[in-house]
Design an enzyme around this catalytic site. Structure first.
Site, PDB file in Angstrom:
ATOM      1  N   HIS A 138     -11.086 -84.306  15.406  1.00  0.00           N
ATOM      2  CA  HIS A 138     -10.313 -85.489  15.041  1.00  0.00           C
ATOM      3  C   HIS A 138     -11.318 -86.641  14.953  1.00  0.00           C
ATOM      4  CE1 HIS A 138      -7.461 -88.835  15.712  1.00  0.00           C
ATOM      5  NE2 HIS A 138      -6.490 -88.000  15.408  1.00  0.00           N
ATOM      6  N   ASP A 215     -11.781 -82.268  24.313  1.00  0.00           N
ATOM      7  CA  ASP A 215     -10.677 -83.066  23.772  1.00  0.00           C
ATOM      8  C   ASP A 215      -9.424 -82.195  23.868  1.00  0.00           C
ATOM      9  OD1 ASP A 215      -8.698 -84.148  22.199  1.00  0.00           O
ATOM     10  OD2 ASP A 215      -9.929 -84.387  20.412  1.00  0.00           O
ATOM     11  N   GLN A 218      -4.344 -81.858  21.994  1.00  0.00           N
ATOM     12  CA  GLN A 218      -3.361 -80.932  21.421  1.00  0.00           C
ATOM     13  C   GLN A 218      -3.212 -79.669  22.271  1.00  0.00           C
ATOM     14  OE1 GLN A 218      -1.529 -81.556  18.704  1.00  0.00           O
ATOM     15  NE2 GLN A 218      -2.545 -83.437  18.063  1.00  0.00           N
ATOM     16  N   LYS A 241       1.633 -87.078  23.681  1.00  0.00           N
ATOM     17  CA  LYS A 241       1.738 -85.745  23.091  1.00  0.00           C
ATOM     18  C   LYS A 241       2.263 -84.748  24.122  1.00  0.00           C
ATOM     19  CE  LYS A 241      -2.035 -86.447  19.840  1.00  0.00           C
ATOM     20  NZ  LYS A 241      -1.368 -86.966  18.653  1.00  0.00           N
ATOM     21  N   CYS A 379      -6.331 -87.504  10.265  1.00  0.00           N
ATOM     22  CA  CYS A 379      -7.522 -88.042  10.940  1.00  0.00           C
ATOM     23  C   CYS A 379      -8.612 -86.993  11.082  1.00  0.00           C
ATOM     24  CB  CYS A 379      -7.189 -88.630  12.308  1.00  0.00           C
ATOM     25  SG  CYS A 379      -6.171 -90.095  12.191  1.00  0.00           S
TER      26      CYS A 379
END
Lengths: 422, 150
Positions: A138, A215, A218, A241, A379
């Site tokens: 991202h 990261d 998600q 999220k 993104c």
């Protein structure tokens, strides 16, 4: 989905069977019409809807407990502080960190990554040093490192991905050199749904003595996370999220790394003592939490985690896997539709393109059918270039979505083709 | 469905599939690049201006959604032979048309361009429809930076 699912937490969890109707009742947003059609919300990779437990918690906080934390001696401040710190503890348990002092509240994944880049990064990286990221990052895991590279003279090295949308592990290993100082890698791709073999990524980096930032934006809402089992040095994610409020996120960092890092921002709460001659900083995690934080957001995130743990992450993952399989099979039947990202290990995300029809037009027509999806580059512009598409349509499923909703998505896609061929 | 039909009229689908004036123009007197970060639409617009500020020729290349492509195609067709002043006047009317409040009684007398009137029912798509026009403005001003719709 991954071996992480069988975490110690889930194995002791006793949850009732998965009752989708009961679950949907907990999400008020889902029960409305858009353009005269029942809302089918399939933009969960952008943000998730909030369960009643979170909404009511925020309402309760602002109705009864609102006060600033850590400094007040009055009752409301004590209550507020207690709830805020209880949320930190819930997060610690949720990601299986060793200590609450390793849980830093931020505004979200983006701020968490920037924090590491501007503290750990600026302290440790010099001209000629290298940072490894992947082609499926991202922008929030690209740009902070580009800024750091400009400041320090360090360079970015990018791990290629396969046509299936999987990380090229062999190429990853070859990218290491004596100058590699940090790996920052996405756990689950927001555009493709690919679940990266992050444990292997970390293991290899550690053999070379290189720390890894994960990261996890998600990942947290699909997989059970155990930062100790992964041996992640840093782990970043966002509350919104994870069915929690926007504007709140987390940076997990190993204590010994965080201890040595300089503060990110200066201000209140991050200090122990201030004089014009010298300031001493507060202990972890407060050293990194300057200013009044998003107290309600943290407490709301704690409520979201309580809610998720009641259902059990492994139950969600199993159900989402079924949704993904169902949708993938249905999409394979549609002519001129191409799925971008066909990794073996995927979360419930389908990115696709239709021959000769731009994703933005598809998004508009789906919206008129009540179906909310994301159309764009998500993104991840370098990733779009990799697949030679300007954009994709992305349908991303959460555990409150149903098989009937996928049928509606498929029907809506057929309508798009109808509109464009007539 | 009727609003969708209104948006994706046959004329628009035709201009999307077979855009007119879709080529580079080496003899252009000015050009500009336009970019819509929301959906990644991008186009380069070429203008050949005559001595009397008349638009002698107009063309574009690029990629984008049906609305932005059709809008660029229609615009290039419509403005050929017009003066810069006339073009600006048409843009003002066009902008008023695509940003009209849904259901508002409007009459803009825009000829072929009025097939894009349906855009006003889709506020998220106004930027797509006006990208080519903003890019034209930028080309006429001689701006070199990419114009974005943000």
């Amino acid at each position: 989905m991954t071996t992480n699912l069988k975490s110690r937490e889930d194995s002791v969890m006793k949850t009732p069977s998965f009752d989708i109707e009961k679950i949907r009742e907990e999400f008020p947003t889902l029960h409305q019409e858009v353009h005269g059609k029942p809302l089918v919300y399939l933009d969960n990779a952008a943000t998730t809807q909030k369960p009643r437990a979170v909404i009511e918690k925020l309402h309760h906080y602002y109705t009864w407990d609102n006060a600033n934390i850590h400094r007040g001696v009055h009752t409301l401040s004590e209550r507020s502080t207690q709830e805020y710190e209880a949320a930190r503890e819930k997060i610690r348990q949720f990601i299986h960190a060793k200590k609450t002092s390793e849980i830093i509240f931020t505004r979200g994944t983006t701020e968490s990554i920037n924090l590491v880049a501007q503290t750990y990064g600026r302290e440790h990286l010099q001209a000629g040093d290298e940072i490894i990221i992947s082609h499926m990052e991202h922008h929030s895991n690209i740009v902070p490192w580009q800024i750091l590279a400009e400041q320090s003279g360090a360079q970015l090295k990018v791990v290629p991905i396969t046509d299936q949308g999987e990380l090229d592990l062999e190429a990853y290993q070859k990218l290491f050199s004596k100058r590699t100082k940090l790996v920052s890698m996405v756990y689950v791709s927001n555009s493709l749904g690919t679940v990266n073999p992050i444990k292997q990524v970390i293991e290899f980096a550690h053999q070379a003595g290189v720390p890894v930032l994960v990261d996890g934006a998600q990942a947290v809402n699909h997989l059970s996370i155990d930062v100790q089992d992964l041996d992640a040095d840093f782990f970043a994610f966002s509350g919104h999220k994870l069915f929690g409020p926007t504007g709140i996120g987390v940076l997990y960092g190993k204590e010994q790394l965080l201890e040595k890092m300089p503060p990110y921002q200066g201000g209140g709460d991050m200090i122990r003592q201030v004089s014009f001659e010298k300031t001493t900083y507060n202990d972890l995690p407060y050293k990194f939490e300057a200013g009044t934080p998003h107290i309600a957001g943290a407490i709301g995130l704690g409520a979201a985690i309580d809610y998720l743990q009641e259902i059990g992450m492994s139950h969600l993952a199993t159900y989402e896997r079924d949704l993904l399989d169902y949708a993938s099979k249905a999409f394979e039947q549609l002519p001129d539709l191409k799925i971008i990202g066909q990794a073996k290990d995927k979360t419930s995300v389908i990115s696709f393109v239709l021959k000769d029809i731009h994703p933005h037009d598809i998004g508009t027509i789906l919206d008129r059918e009540g179906v909310a999806v994301r159309a764009g580059h998500h993104c991840t512009m370098p990733l779009m270039q990799r697949f030679q598409v300007p954009a994709t349509v992305r349908a991303s499923f959460a555990f409150y979505n149903t098989f009937e909703e996928i049928d509606k998505l498929v029907e809506a896609v057929k309508k798009v083709q109808e509109v464009f061929t007539s | 469905m009727s609003e969708l039909r209104e948006l994706y009229q046959e004329v628009i689908l035709d201009h999307n599939k077979h855009p007119r004036n879709f080529h580079e123009m080496p003899e252009a007197t000015c050009y500009a690049e336009g970019y819509n970060p929301l959906c990644g639409d991008q186009l380069t617009l070429y203008v050949k201006l005559g001595a009397d500020q008349k638009i002698e020729d107009l063309s574009f290349v690029g990629s984008g959604c049906a609305i932005s492509k059709a809008s660029a195609s229609l615009m290039t067709d419509e403005l050929k032979g017009k003066s810069v002043k006339e073009a600006k006047n048409i843009f003002e009317k066009f902008h008023a048309m695509v940003t009209a409040k849904p259901g508002e009684e409007t009459s803009f007398d825009l000829g072929k361009l009025s097939v894009l009137a349906g855009v006003c029912e889709f506020p998220a798509r106004v930027k797509c429809a006006s990208l080519a026009w903003h890019t034209l403005n930028s080309a006429l001003k001689g701006e070199e930076e990419t114009v974005t719709t943000e």
